[in-house]
Design a protein around this motif. Structure first.
Motif, PDB file in Angstrom:
ATOM      1  N   UNK A  45      34.197  47.982  39.782  1.00 35.45           N
ATOM      2  CA  UNK A  45      35.271  48.016  40.774  1.00 35.45           C
ATOM      3  C   UNK A  45      34.750  48.626  42.068  1.00 35.45           C
ATOM      4  N   UNK A  46      35.121  48.026  43.201  1.00 36.88           N
ATOM      5  CA  UNK A  46      34.710  48.576  44.493  1.00 36.88           C
ATOM      6  C   UNK A  46      35.843  49.378  45.130  1.00 36.88           C
ATOM      7  N   UNK A  47      36.970  49.529  44.425  1.00 38.96           N
ATOM      8  CA  UNK A  47      38.022  50.413  44.894  1.00 38.96           C
ATOM      9  C   UNK A  47      39.155  49.757  45.641  1.00 38.96           C
ATOM     10  N   UNK A  48      39.027  48.466  45.964  1.00 38.63           N
ATOM     11  CA  UNK A  48      40.125  47.722  46.598  1.00 38.63           C
ATOM     12  C   UNK A  48      40.271  46.400  45.856  1.00 38.63           C
ATOM     13  N   UNK A  49      41.447  45.769  45.930  1.00 38.28           N
ATOM     14  CA  UNK A  49      41.615  44.477  45.261  1.00 38.28           C
ATOM     15  C   UNK A  49      40.629  43.434  45.781  1.00 38.28           C
ATOM     16  N   UNK A  50      40.146  42.607  44.862  1.00 33.88           N
ATOM     17  CA  UNK A  50      39.196  41.544  45.191  1.00 33.88           C
ATOM     18  C   UNK A  50      39.788  40.202  44.754  1.00 33.88           C
ATOM     19  N   UNK A  51      39.758  39.235  45.666  1.00 39.13           N
ATOM     20  CA  UNK A  51      40.203  37.871  45.373  1.00 39.13           C
ATOM     21  C   UNK A  51      38.981  36.971  45.373  1.00 39.13           C
ATOM     22  N   UNK A  52      38.778  36.255  44.283  1.00 39.40           N
ATOM     23  CA  UNK A  52      37.671  35.305  44.177  1.00 39.40           C
ATOM     24  C   UNK A  52      38.187  33.906  44.507  1.00 39.40           C
ATOM     25  N   UNK A  53      37.512  33.230  45.418  1.00 40.43           N
ATOM     26  CA  UNK A  53      37.765  31.804  45.668  1.00 40.43           C
ATOM     27  C   UNK A  53      36.501  31.074  45.226  1.00 40.43           C
ATOM     28  N   UNK A  54      36.558  30.450  44.051  1.00 37.59           N
ATOM     29  CA  UNK A  54      35.351  29.864  43.491  1.00 37.59           C
ATOM     30  C   UNK A  54      35.600  28.522  42.850  1.00 37.59           C
ATOM     31  N   UNK A  55      34.608  28.049  42.122  1.00 38.92           N
ATOM     32  CA  UNK A  55      34.755  26.766  41.426  1.00 38.92           C
ATOM     33  C   UNK A  55      33.892  26.746  40.172  1.00 38.92           C
ATOM     34  N   UNK A  56      34.134  25.747  39.344  1.00 38.39           N
ATOM     35  CA  UNK A  56      33.342  25.576  38.126  1.00 38.39           C
ATOM     36  C   UNK A  56      32.112  24.734  38.361  1.00 38.39           C
ATOM     37  N   UNK A  57      32.143  23.903  39.399  1.00 39.03           N
ATOM     38  CA  UNK A  57      31.090  22.915  39.571  1.00 39.03           C
ATOM     39  C   UNK A  57      30.239  23.209  40.788  1.00 39.03           C
ATOM     40  N   UNK A  58      28.995  22.767  40.743  1.00 34.77           N
ATOM     41  CA  UNK A  58      28.102  22.878  41.886  1.00 34.77           C
ATOM     42  C   UNK A  58      28.477  21.809  42.912  1.00 34.77           C
TER      43      UNK A  58
END
Length: 351
Positions: A45-58
C-alpha cells in the motif's frame, strides 16, 4: 503485412506451434498470481487509494483514453489526482516525472499525452510502487492515484480495478502469450471491479459472463500541430486526400472513425509506439494522426499536419457506479493505513 494482431485473432498452425511457450507463460503467470493471493508475495500500500486501468490482452485496447477521461473527471470533482505509468517505449530508468516539454523517447508517448491532456502530475517507472512513492513525495496531499496499465503489477496494492476490452478484437483467440494476446485467463475478469468495453463505430459489446459497462469512442476535434490552439471539427477540414498516420496498437479503430466522419484518406501504418522521425512522413502532405502520435511529431510537423482528438463517452450507469465507489473509497478515514493484499473475491478461481 504480417502482424501479431492477425496471428492473435484466430487459432492456426502458428498458434499451435507456439502453444508450448503459451503453456509455460500461463504456468508462470498463474504461479505469480497464486503467490500474491496466498500472501507469499506481499502487495504494498502506498497510503492513498489506487485505481488500476488495465487489460488482459497485449496491444491497444483503449486504456489511455479512458485514463485521461477518468483523471479529468476526478480532477473536476476536486480530487487531487496523480498518475503512474510504466512509460512503455521510453528509455527512462528509475522514476521520472513527466513535464510538458518531456521527450517522449524518454518518458513514453502515452504518459506524455496523459500529462498534456489532464495537467495532472505523472511519474513513469517500471516499478509502480516506486513510481507512486515518487509521485507522493513530489506532490504531497494526493487523494488518489490512477495507474495507466498495471493490472498485472500485483505488487502495487489497488482499491479499484477497471479492465478495458476493445469490442472489435475482444480477447482474440483466447490463447496466452505468445500464441495469443492474453496476459491472464478470461476468468480473471471475475475479480475485476468493472469491465469496460470500448465501442468504436458499429462494433457491439460481447457477453463475458460478468457485469460490463460500455464506453463509446468517437473522433472529436482536430488541432494543428503547428498551432495546437487552432481546432476544427473534422467536417470543417479541407477536402484533401489526407494521409492518415498511426503508430498505435489497433490502427483500424482510427481509420474506422475517420471513415465514419466522411474523411477521404490513404492509410499509413507504423508499429505501436513508433519513434517518428522527420523522414517518415512528407512535410508537405496533409496529415491526420492520433494525439498519441502527435506528441512525437511536434518538433518537425508540416504546416498541414493535424491531430484528431478522441471523445470518450462512458454510459451513464458506469459514471454513477464509479462516482459511488470513489465516494466510498475516498471517504474512509483509515484508507491511508490500509495494509496487506487486496481482499479476494471467492468466485474468482484465478486470483
Amino acid at each position: 503485412m504480417f502482424s501479431l494482431q492477425h496471428l492473435w485473432a484466430r487459432t492456426g498452425v502458428l498458434t499451435l506451434l507456439l502453444s508450448p511457450l503459451a503453456a509455460l507463460f500461463a504456468a508462470v503467470s498463474g504461479l505469480r498470481r497464486l503467490a500474491y493471493r496466498r500472501g507469499w508475495l506481499a502487495a504494498i500500500s502506498v497510503g492513498v487509494p489506487v485505481i488500476i486501468v488495465g487489460n488482459l490482452s497485449a496491444g491497444g485496447s483503449g486504456k489511455t483514453p479512458l485514463t485521461i477521461w477518468l483523471v479529468n473527471r476526478l480532477r473536476a470533482q476536486g480530487y487531487r489526482t496523480g498518475v503512474v505509468s510504466r512509460g512503455y517505449g521510453g528509455a527512462a530508468r528509475g522514476c521520472v516525472e513527466v513535464w510538458p516539454g518531456s521527450n517522449p523517447a524518454e518518458v513514453g508517448d502515452e504518459p506524455l499525452l496523459i500529462h498534456l491532456k489532464t495537467s495532472a502530475p505523472v511519474v513513469v517507472g517500471r516499478d509502480r510502487v516506486a513510481a507512486a512513492r515518487t509521485l507522493l513525495a513530489r506532490h504531497p496531499g494526493m487523494d488518489v492515484i490512477v495507474s495507466d496499465d498495471g493490472l498485472q503489477h500485483y505488487r502495487l496494492q489497488r482499491d479499484l480495478e477497471l479492465v478495458v476490452i476493445d469490442t472489435a478484437t475482444g480477447l482474440g483467440n483466447g490463447w496466452p502469450l505468445p500464441a495469443g494476446p492474453l496476459r491472464e485467463p478470461p476468468s480473471r475478469l471475475n475479480s475485476a471491479d468493472a469491465v469496460i468495453q470500448v465501442v468504436r463505430g458499429t462494433a457491439q459489446p460481447h457477453p463475458y459472463g460478468v457485469k460490463t459497462w460500455r464506453a463509446d469512442y468517437s473522433a472529436g476535434q482536430a488541432w494543428r500541430l503547428h498551432a495546437p490552439r487552432e481546432t476544427r471539427a473534422l467536417r470543417d477540414l479541407p477536402q484533401h486526400d489526407w494521409l492518415a498516420v498511426t503508430g498505435i496498437g489497433r490502427p483500424q479503430g482510427f481509420f474506422d472513425m475517420l471513415r465514419a466522419a466522411g474523411i477521404r484518406f490513404t492509410p499509413c501504418t507504423f508499429a505501436d509506439h513508433h519513434a517518428f522521425r522527420p523522414q517518415d512522413l512528407p512535410a508537405d502532405a496533409a496529415v491526420l494522426m492520433t494525439e498519441k502520435d502527435a506528441v512525437k511529431c511536434r518538433s518537425f510537423a508540416g504546416t498541414d499536419w493535424w491531430a484528431v482528438e478522441l471523445d470518450v463517452a462512458p454510459e451513464a450507469g458506469l459514471i454513477h457506479w464509479l462516482d459511488a465507489r470513489l465516494a466510498q473509497s475516498l471517504s474512509k478515514p483509515a484508507v491511508a493505513a490500509r495494509n496487506g493484499p487486496r481482499a479476494e473475491k471467492p468466485q474468482d478461481p484465478d486470483r
